[in-house]
Motif scaffolding. Structure first.
Motif, PDB file in Angstrom:
ATOM      1  N   ARG A  51      37.438  41.013  37.785  1.00 53.13           N
ATOM      2  CA  ARG A  51      36.007  40.722  37.956  1.00 53.13           C
ATOM      3  C   ARG A  51      35.272  41.917  38.560  1.00 53.13           C
ATOM      4  N   GLU A  52      35.888  42.561  39.576  1.00 52.76           N
ATOM      5  CA  GLU A  52      35.248  43.726  40.182  1.00 52.76           C
ATOM      6  C   GLU A  52      35.131  44.867  39.186  1.00 52.76           C
ATOM      7  N   GLU A  53      36.193  45.051  38.368  1.00 51.31           N
ATOM      8  CA  GLU A  53      36.122  46.112  37.362  1.00 51.31           C
ATOM      9  C   GLU A  53      35.034  45.819  36.341  1.00 51.31           C
ATOM     10  N   TYR A  54      34.908  44.562  35.950  1.00 51.34           N
ATOM     11  CA  TYR A  54      33.878  44.189  34.984  1.00 51.34           C
ATOM     12  C   TYR A  54      32.479  44.383  35.575  1.00 51.34           C
ATOM     13  N   GLU A  55      32.303  43.976  36.835  1.00 52.74           N
ATOM     14  CA  GLU A  55      30.997  44.150  37.449  1.00 52.74           C
ATOM     15  C   GLU A  55      30.662  45.614  37.652  1.00 52.74           C
ATOM     16  N   ARG A  56      31.706  46.435  37.897  1.00 55.82           N
ATOM     17  CA  ARG A  56      31.440  47.872  38.046  1.00 55.82           C
ATOM     18  C   ARG A  56      31.000  48.489  36.736  1.00 55.82           C
ATOM     19  N   GLN A  57      31.649  48.060  35.633  1.00 56.54           N
ATOM     20  CA  GLN A  57      31.294  48.611  34.337  1.00 56.54           C
ATOM     21  C   GLN A  57      30.030  47.987  33.768  1.00 56.54           C
ATOM     22  N   ASN A  58      29.742  46.748  34.173  1.00 49.25           N
ATOM     23  CA  ASN A  58      28.556  46.064  33.644  1.00 49.25           C
ATOM     24  C   ASN A  58      27.726  45.558  34.827  1.00 49.25           C
ATOM     25  N   PRO A  59      27.051  46.428  35.553  1.00 48.58           N
ATOM     26  CA  PRO A  59      26.278  45.985  36.732  1.00 48.58           C
ATOM     27  C   PRO A  59      25.085  45.134  36.310  1.00 48.58           C
TER      28      PRO A  59
ATOM     29  N   MET B  94      55.986  27.444  43.595  1.00 51.49           N
ATOM     30  CA  MET B  94      55.857  28.459  42.547  1.00 51.49           C
ATOM     31  C   MET B  94      54.421  28.545  42.052  1.00 51.49           C
ATOM     32  N   ALA B  95      53.789  27.369  41.967  1.00 55.64           N
ATOM     33  CA  ALA B  95      52.399  27.382  41.501  1.00 55.64           C
ATOM     34  C   ALA B  95      51.497  28.107  42.501  1.00 55.64           C
ATOM     35  N   SER B  96      51.725  27.887  43.817  1.00 57.08           N
ATOM     36  CA  SER B  96      50.904  28.564  44.811  1.00 57.08           C
ATOM     37  C   SER B  96      51.135  30.066  44.804  1.00 57.08           C
ATOM     38  N   ARG B  97      52.425  30.479  44.596  1.00 53.70           N
ATOM     39  CA  ARG B  97      52.712  31.919  44.520  1.00 53.70           C
ATOM     40  C   ARG B  97      52.023  32.533  43.320  1.00 53.70           C
ATOM     41  N   ARG B  98      52.149  31.865  42.204  1.00 51.97           N
ATOM     42  CA  ARG B  98      51.466  32.387  41.024  1.00 51.97           C
ATOM     43  C   ARG B  98      49.948  32.330  41.181  1.00 51.97           C
ATOM     44  N   LYS B  99      49.469  31.332  41.944  1.00 51.87           N
ATOM     45  CA  LYS B  99      48.028  31.209  42.154  1.00 51.87           C
ATOM     46  C   LYS B  99      47.485  32.425  42.906  1.00 51.87           C
ATOM     47  N   LYS B 100      48.180  32.869  43.965  1.00 49.32           N
ATOM     48  CA  LYS B 100      47.715  34.025  44.715  1.00 49.32           C
ATOM     49  C   LYS B 100      47.694  35.267  43.833  1.00 49.32           C
ATOM     50  N   GLN B 101      48.782  35.439  43.052  1.00 49.45           N
ATOM     51  CA  GLN B 101      48.810  36.599  42.168  1.00 49.45           C
ATOM     52  C   GLN B 101      47.713  36.518  41.120  1.00 49.45           C
ATOM     53  N   ARG B 102      47.542  35.317  40.582  1.00 47.87           N
ATOM     54  CA  ARG B 102      46.501  35.157  39.557  1.00 47.87           C
ATOM     55  C   ARG B 102      45.108  35.404  40.131  1.00 47.87           C
TER      56      ARG B 102
ATOM     57  N   ALA C 268      44.327  37.252  42.738  1.00 46.41           N
ATOM     58  CA  ALA C 268      44.162  38.680  43.012  1.00 46.41           C
ATOM     59  C   ALA C 268      43.862  39.448  41.729  1.00 46.41           C
ATOM     60  N   ARG C 269      44.623  39.078  40.654  1.00 46.39           N
ATOM     61  CA  ARG C 269      44.379  39.764  39.377  1.00 46.39           C
ATOM     62  C   ARG C 269      42.981  39.468  38.838  1.00 46.39           C
ATOM     63  N   GLU C 270      42.559  38.210  38.936  1.00 44.58           N
ATOM     64  CA  GLU C 270      41.225  37.850  38.442  1.00 44.58           C
ATOM     65  C   GLU C 270      40.132  38.533  39.260  1.00 44.58           C
ATOM     66  N   GLN C 271      40.356  38.655  40.596  1.00 38.77           N
ATOM     67  CA  GLN C 271      39.365  39.342  41.417  1.00 38.77           C
ATOM     68  C   GLN C 271      39.249  40.804  41.028  1.00 38.77           C
ATOM     69  N   ALA C 272      40.380  41.454  40.796  1.00 37.59           N
ATOM     70  CA  ALA C 272      40.343  42.870  40.389  1.00 37.59           C
ATOM     71  C   ALA C 272      39.655  43.020  39.040  1.00 37.59           C
TER      72      ALA C 272
END
Length: 915
Positions: free
Chosen positions: A121-129, A105-113, A115-119
């Motif tokens: 981070r990309e949104e933050y870097e796009r808004q704050n280059p 369960m931890a590994s499943r949640r880890k992948k989701q977490r 992926a969410r953190e990567q998205a």
């Protein structure tokens, strides 16, 4: 509450610890200079918590403690309900399964977490280059900045008015000093010296103070001594009496580079002390004595050097280097005595015996020394070689070598030397015995093969074949590269047959069929050609052709080799082999016929054989026609053309027929042929051009205009046809029609520099300079990489003062264009910069040797500023490269008046026609 004192004025409770209630205790950080105060102990904390709880009236917390204990109890030490249970394998398996479930369960949640953190981070870097990303586009734009623009950037100025540097600059300002200050300073600098009663020198200053110079000198000596000690310690030397860390060998190498340089007395004295310390601390080290002696030689004291080296020999009597140095430092008489003493101490030293031999002046004395040396060192190869070299009679040398090979059977050089001195039959025996003693030497087999070649049996006895078989069996087979090197060595020494045999037996050794053997063989041959070993290259090609007997590329390489570095007979033989191996390739037939064109009967036989193999080949037909035409056999050539039009009816054959009649002046017959040819090949632009040119020769201008008009309608993509059409209209005085023709041409064939250049020239010849410049600007916008357009602009549309700037700009945009290179050379030529102009002509030839205009301009330049040898060299290179293109070159070469002329004649005609 009013009677209660202020909280801050109250006394703290007993065992009070600040911050304990919120879990803060004492700690230490990196910035602390020392440890912070220690926190309370565990007992103190428990007591304080209990007392605090009692004071607040929280009551008994036993239940809460029990709850915590139940929650955090150890499963291996259960209490309460399960205190009597046993933790068995089932419990362990259950815990393991639950742990695996938790991890899954931890590994499943880890992948989701993740992926969410990567998205996020990309949104933050796009808004704050980052600043780096914001300037990425500007950085990429810097790639277009040229070197000159970088060099012309202004220096940055310091606009900060109140910085530290500005304050320092203000502090460094100088102001005029009053004369009184200068006078006072001058008075202070004056002093007088008197001798005191005790003899000490003193300084009397204006203020009456005295200074003792003896004390100053002592202090100076003390400071100097301290600096010398510090320097000696830093260079790795200890004081006298202690162990020295001087590296005598390194000093020897450094001293050798200083021999010719002037050394100051202080440096030599310092080195002398250093080496003295070295020899005193370790007198058994010979390198220190040698360095000390060489130092004295460098100081110009050979006597001291001999004394030093003699002392060294006494301390190191078993070192041959120090004895050799002693011998070299003395004259011949003393050197003999020293050599005898050295040999008594080291009788096994080969170097000392050789040196003693060299000290003798006559041959007999040297022989005596060497024989004594051999008595002490019978297995020294160097001594046996010296003894053999001293013998003048070959018989005595053979006797010595025979004895030497018995004592030293593993010496390759001695065996080879004995084989050279023996008779051929005995040499074979010697080499056979040598192979038995030295089984891993391929040099002996090469020597045997060369011996067979000298006896005239190099092609009969398979020495190298046996050598390969024997060496492979012994596991001593050299690499292919080593065998090629041996073959080149044999070629250099004149053993060509042995060279060929080596290549034949060893070139393919170790190669599989899957390897790119043909490419590898060709690279080996080219490498040998580059080293000037042409016989080795021929042998490599011969072996490669046995493996690939029908390779066109190999035969072409062989032909090039024979043409460049062989004889005419060798070239003929190579071409004969090529036509036999590849009869369907017309290139070899044509080359062979061309090489034998001086002998017309031989050339006819070659072409007759080619007809049998390729009856429908147009190239062979045209070669036969050219052969007959060049030899003034007009009827035979016309007959061949008639047969060719029937058997090989191609547009080239028809064009050659028309050109042949035109060259003979039969324009009427030529026009009939071209009309008939156009019915068969209406899409051939050259036939349309020939039709119009023939009508021009016949002065039938309307028919010529109609021919060009019909031609551009039939083949609208032919640029030369459009140019001929436009120029004919311009010569007729119809500039408007010529301009219209070029406009239609630019629509039919867009972005063609030749059409734009012709239109610009048309306007320039008509006097419309402004229109020509406007057209040039439009053309360069569409085709900025066209060297033809840049050359036209620079030479004809701009002023002379702007040519240099424009040619620089053009070369930056169009780097490798021979037309621009020639334009640059012409500009430098006009400015009398002859060496640079010649370099630019050479560059243009390196870029493209097929452009005849480049050769013509260079030849014209050499006519004015070159030597006869340089002009002859240029003409020979031009003939070798046989250029076919170029605006001026094609106009002269394709003129019927110049038919049959060679490349050298065309070159001179084009050079004469250049304006």
């Amino acid at each position: 509450m009013s009677s209660r004192r202020d909280f801050l004025s109250q006394a703290p409770p007993e065992n009070y610890v600040a911050g304990l209630g919120r879990g803060a205790t004492g700690f230490t950080t990196r910035s602390d200079l020392g440890p912070a105060r220690e926190g309370p102990s565990e007992d103190q904390i428990k007591a304080a918590v209990a007392k605090r709880t009692a004071q607040l009236g929280l009551g008994d917390s036993k239940d809460d403690d029990n709850d915590d204990a139940a929650r955090f109890q150890d499963p291996d030490n259960e209490v309460g309900l399960f205190d009597g249970g046993i933790y068995d394998k089932d419990d362990e398996e259950a815990d393991r399964i639950w742990q695996q479930v938790d991890e899954k369960m931890a590994s499943r949640r880890k992948k989701q977490r993740e992926a969410r953190e990567q998205a996020e981070r990309e949104e933050y870097e796009r808004q704050n280059p980052k600043i780096q990303q914001q300037f990425a586009g500007l950085k990429r734009a810097l790639e277009s900045v040229t070197d000159e623009e970088w060099a012309n950037l202004p220096e940055a100025k310091d606009f900060t008015g109140r910085t530290k540097r500005a304050r320092q600059a203000r502090m460094e300002r100088f102001y005029a000093v009053p004369d009184s200050v200068l006078a006072g300073a001058n008075a202070q600098g004056q002093f007088g010296t008197t001798v005191a009663d005790d003899g000490a020198a003193t300084e009397v200053r204006p203020n009456g103070a005295e200074t003792d110079f003896a004390k100053i000198g002592a202090a100076r000596d003390k400071v100097l001594r301290a600096r010398l000690e510090q320097q000696s310690q830093s260079s790795g030397l200890a004081t006298a009496g202690s162990a020295s860390s001087l590296d005598p060998k390194g000093y020897l190498t450094s001293l050798a580079s200083v021999q010719g340089a002037e050394q100051s007395i202080g440096d030599i004295e310092q080195f002398r002390k250093m080496l003295k310390s070295a020899v005193d601390s370790n007198p058994k080290q010979a390198a220190s004595w040698i360095a000390a002696a060489r130092l004295e030689i460098a100081a110009g004291k050979p006597g001291a050097a001999r004394k030093v080296i003699a002392s060294g020999c006494g301390h190191c009597p078993k070192n041959e280097d120090i004895w050799l140095e002693n011998i070299h430092l003395n004259d011949n008489h003393n050197a003999k005595i020293i050599a005898a003493e050295a040999i008594r101490n080291i009788p096994k030293s080969v170097k000392l015996w050789v040196e003693a031999m060299k000290l003798e002046n006559d041959i007999n004395s040297r022989k005596k020394v060497i024989r004594k040396a051999l008595d002490h060192n019978p297995e020294s190869e160097a001594l046996w070689k010296e003894a053999v070299n001293l013998e003048q009679d070959p018989k005595d040398a053979r006797i010595l070598l025979a004895k030497a090979t018995e004592l030293i059977p593993n010496s390759l050089d001695l065996w080879l030397a004995l084989a050279r001195l023996e008779t051929p039959e005995n040499a074979r025996k010697v080499l056979n015995n040598a192979v038995k003693k030295i089984k891993n030497s391929h040099e002996l087999w090469v020597a045997a093969a060369r011996l067979e070649e000298q006896l005239g049996e190099g092609t009969k006895r398979p020495v190298m074949k046996n050598a390969v078989r024997f060496l492979v069996k012994q596991g001593a087979m050299p690499k292919r590269e080593e065998w090629i090197a041996e073959a080149e060595k044999c070629e250099e020494e004149g053993a060509v047959i042995t060279c060929s045999n080596i290549i034949e037996e060893t070139l393919g050794w170790g190669l599989d069929e899957d390897d790119d053997r043909k490419e590898l063989f060709m690279e080996d041959a080219k490498a040998s050609i580059g080293r000037g070993k042409y016989a080795t290259a021929r042998a490599i090609y011969a072996y490669a052709l046995r493996v690939f007997p029908n390779s066109k590329s190999l035969y072409l390489a062989v032909v090039d080799l024979e043409r460049e570095h062989g004889t005419k007979d060798g070239l003929w033989r190579a071409l004969e082999k090529a036509v036999e191996a590849c009869p369907s390739i017309e290139t070899f037939w044509l080359m062979l016929a061309r090489e034998k064109s001086g002998e017309i009967n031989e050339a006819r036989l070659v072409l007759a054989r080619a007809f049998k193999q390729n009856p429908d080949n147009e190239d062979i037909w045209l070669a036969a026609v050219k052969l007959e035409a060049d030899n003034s056999n007009i009827n035979e050539a016309r007959t061949l053309l008639t047969e060719a039009r029937q058997l090989a009816p191609t547009d080239r054959v028809w064009m050659r027929s028309v050109a042949f009649e035109r060259q003979l002046g039969n324009n009427e017959a030529a026009i009939d042929l071209v009309i008939e040819a156009l019915r068969l090949f209406p899409k051939s632009p050259k036939l349309w051009m020939m039709k119009g040119q023939i009508y021009e020769d016949l002065a039938k201008i309307p028919q010529a205009v109609q021919a060009y008009s019909d031609g551009v309608r039939a083949v609208p993509s032919s640029v030369p046809l459009w140019l001929l059409y436009s120029r004919l209209e311009e010569r007729n005085g119809n500039v408007v029609k010529a301009r219209s023709v070029l406009d239609r041409a630019r629509q039919a064939v867009p972005k063609q520099p030749e059409l734009w250049t012709e239109l610009i020239r048309l306007e320039r010849r008509a006097g419309n300079i402004g229109q020509a410049k406007s057209l040039m600007a439009t053309a360069l916008q569409q085709m900025p990489k066209s060297g033809l357009l840049w050359a036209e602009r620079i030479l004809h549309l701009e002023q002379r003062t702007q040519r240099k700037t424009l040619i620089t700009e053009a070369i930056k945009k169009v780097e490798d264009d021979p037309i621009l290179q020639v334009t640059a050379a012409r500009i430098l030529w006009s400015e009398r910069k002859l060496d640079r102009a010649q370099n630019w002509f050479e560059r243009a030839l390196l870029l493209d040797r097929d452009v005849g205009d480049t050769w013509a301009w260079y030849y014209k330049f050499l006519l004015q500023h070159g030597t006869e040898e340089k002009r002859a060299e240029l003409v020979s290179k031009c003939v070798m490269n046989d250029p076919r293109h170029g605006e001026h070159w094609q106009a002269v070469a394709k003129d019927p008046k110049n038919a049959g002329k060679g490349t050298d004649e065309i070159l001179k005609l084009v050079a004469a026609s250049l304006g």
